[in-house]
Write a protein that holds these residues in place. Sequence first.
Motif, mmCIF file in Angstrom:
data_model
loop_
_atom_site.group_PDB
_atom_site.id
_atom_site.type_symbol
_atom_site.label_atom_id
_atom_site.label_comp_id
_atom_site.label_asym_id
_atom_site.label_seq_id
_atom_site.Cartn_x
_atom_site.Cartn_y
_atom_site.Cartn_z
ATOM 1 N N PHE A 91 3.885 -2.883 -13.300
ATOM 2 C CA PHE A 91 2.722 -2.110 -12.843
ATOM 3 C C PHE A 91 1.695 -3.021 -12.179
ATOM 4 C CE2 PHE A 91 4.599 0.679 -15.933
ATOM 5 C CZ PHE A 91 4.233 1.966 -15.580
ATOM 6 N N GLU A 92 1.026 -2.482 -11.169
ATOM 7 C CA GLU A 92 -0.142 -3.113 -10.558
ATOM 8 C C GLU A 92 -1.326 -2.174 -10.730
ATOM 9 O OE1 GLU A 92 2.076 -5.406 -6.811
ATOM 10 O OE2 GLU A 92 0.847 -3.615 -6.460
ATOM 11 N N PHE A 93 -2.412 -2.674 -11.268
ATOM 12 C CA PHE A 93 -3.586 -1.835 -11.470
ATOM 13 C C PHE A 93 -4.797 -2.412 -10.753
ATOM 14 C CE2 PHE A 93 -1.348 -0.504 -15.446
ATOM 15 C CZ PHE A 93 -1.299 0.847 -15.161
ATOM 16 N N GLU A 94 -5.510 -1.528 -10.065
ATOM 17 C CA GLU A 94 -6.826 -1.863 -9.539
ATOM 18 C C GLU A 94 -7.866 -1.216 -10.443
ATOM 19 O OE1 GLU A 94 -5.362 -2.003 -4.859
ATOM 20 O OE2 GLU A 94 -6.588 -0.326 -5.584
ATOM 21 N N GLN A 148 -8.325 3.553 -6.123
ATOM 22 C CA GLN A 148 -7.742 2.522 -6.988
ATOM 23 C C GLN A 148 -6.329 2.942 -7.365
ATOM 24 O OE1 GLN A 148 -11.362 0.381 -9.167
ATOM 25 N NE2 GLN A 148 -10.974 2.371 -10.049
ATOM 26 N N SER A 149 -5.398 2.077 -7.072
ATOM 27 C CA SER A 149 -3.986 2.416 -7.218
ATOM 28 C C SER A 149 -3.415 1.917 -8.538
ATOM 29 C CB SER A 149 -3.176 1.834 -6.056
ATOM 30 O OG SER A 149 -3.146 0.416 -6.145
ATOM 31 N N GLY A 150 -2.256 2.477 -8.867
ATOM 32 C CA GLY A 150 -1.474 2.040 -10.019
ATOM 33 C C GLY A 150 -0.016 1.925 -9.611
ATOM 34 N N HIS A 151 0.241 1.171 -8.554
ATOM 35 C CA HIS A 151 1.593 1.069 -7.989
ATOM 36 C C HIS A 151 2.597 0.568 -9.022
ATOM 37 C CE1 HIS A 151 -0.595 0.382 -3.906
ATOM 38 N NE2 HIS A 151 -0.553 1.659 -4.231
#
Length: 445
Positions: free
Chosen positions: A131-134, A248-251
Amino acid sequence: MTTESRPTGVNPARAAMIGVSDFDGVLRGKHVLSEDASNGDRVVKFSEAVLAWDCSDRVLPTSFTQKPLSAFGDADLRILSGTGRAVSYVGDLRLYLAEFTGAHESLCPRGVLRKVLQRAAEHGLSCTAGFEFEFMLFKENADTIEEKPFATWVPLTRGPFGYSIARSVAHQELFGEILVLCEKARIPLSGLHFETGPGVIEASLLHCDALEAADRAIIFKSMIKAWAQTRGMMATFMAKVSEKWPGQSGHIHISMSSDGHNAFYDRDRFRGISKRMSQFIGGQLKYMNDFCVLAAPNFNSYKRLVPGCWAPTCPSWGVDNRSCAVRVIPADPSAHRLEYRLAGADINPYLALSCAIGSGILGIEENAALPASIVGDASEKTCHPSGGLPQSLSEATHRFAQSLAAIDVFGDRFVEAFSCSRRWEWEAVQHRVTDFERQRYFEIT
């Protein structure tokens, strides 16, 4: 009370916490004695009300229990002893994840993901995810954000300056604390940097087994929020904090393995995209609109999915194209993967990953066709026969509730209960009158 008569209480070294995910991806739990959490996967009793609360603890009408809404009882909760980790920057407070079992297992977000992963396993596939979180940091506290108008809130940094080394060095103490916190919690990061937007930081969680990846993701979000408060700040993972800033993404990065080999990679095919990867992405696109509410679960989520904000607007895919909903990242066999870009930072990690993998497995089962890849800005093109993404939480919830594919993958009981919770969320917000509406219409109407 004198010192001599003051009760000593529990030794902090023996204290631990257990936490379980609700529908919104909020960890609910309590303190217990550490030996009660670390001694095997014990089943304990825990209030079933957390599966019927919205994010403000209001009871929503749901059909998961036959009891009156005011008479919630206890559910069986399995404490997962292997998930224990330190979750505080100071001291050694340990958190153990748990999941609902027994009669409530079909409603448990973690249980839903396990069900999806089991379906993948039946095809000989195992999943790796990261996961990538902003998230955005404000120099405010819980009181000031209630008392002050939003326009006066002070973000950690002013204006956009993505990937800024200068800002990273200037705030090295904060970054260092985040890195230490994640190391203590066994949540290794592969990257940490400032993103575009005031006070926005992006953290890339190192990839691992899919279930563990979701565990790490939900703990990470809770830890960052708690840590920020200890520093006199507030952290938010809202999908869209202001219309003036990007969302803000959660890719989610995903790859599948079969017999120890990357099932997504075939060196003899276009850009290394194997037949299984092609089918998987085809399924993601085919069912993206039906399953969208799992990756965009809030009223606010849909304000991120607009043109020009580095977010998808339709089911689309492309090779290393960040305007698409699914981005193929060509690489050698060890790193060849896809990035599921529909998800915002406000996701429940278990459910968003269930959405991304469940739709892909349907694509493999159905030999789903993969449309042409998008070159250029996907928001400017007609991307998919099913049309653009749902425009609101209401539309996405309706599609999910009526989807036979969703019932097949996630179970009718979960689809009904989660749809009910999202309808409630929509109704809780849509009737609110905002400052913007008053400014726009007060005088002229």
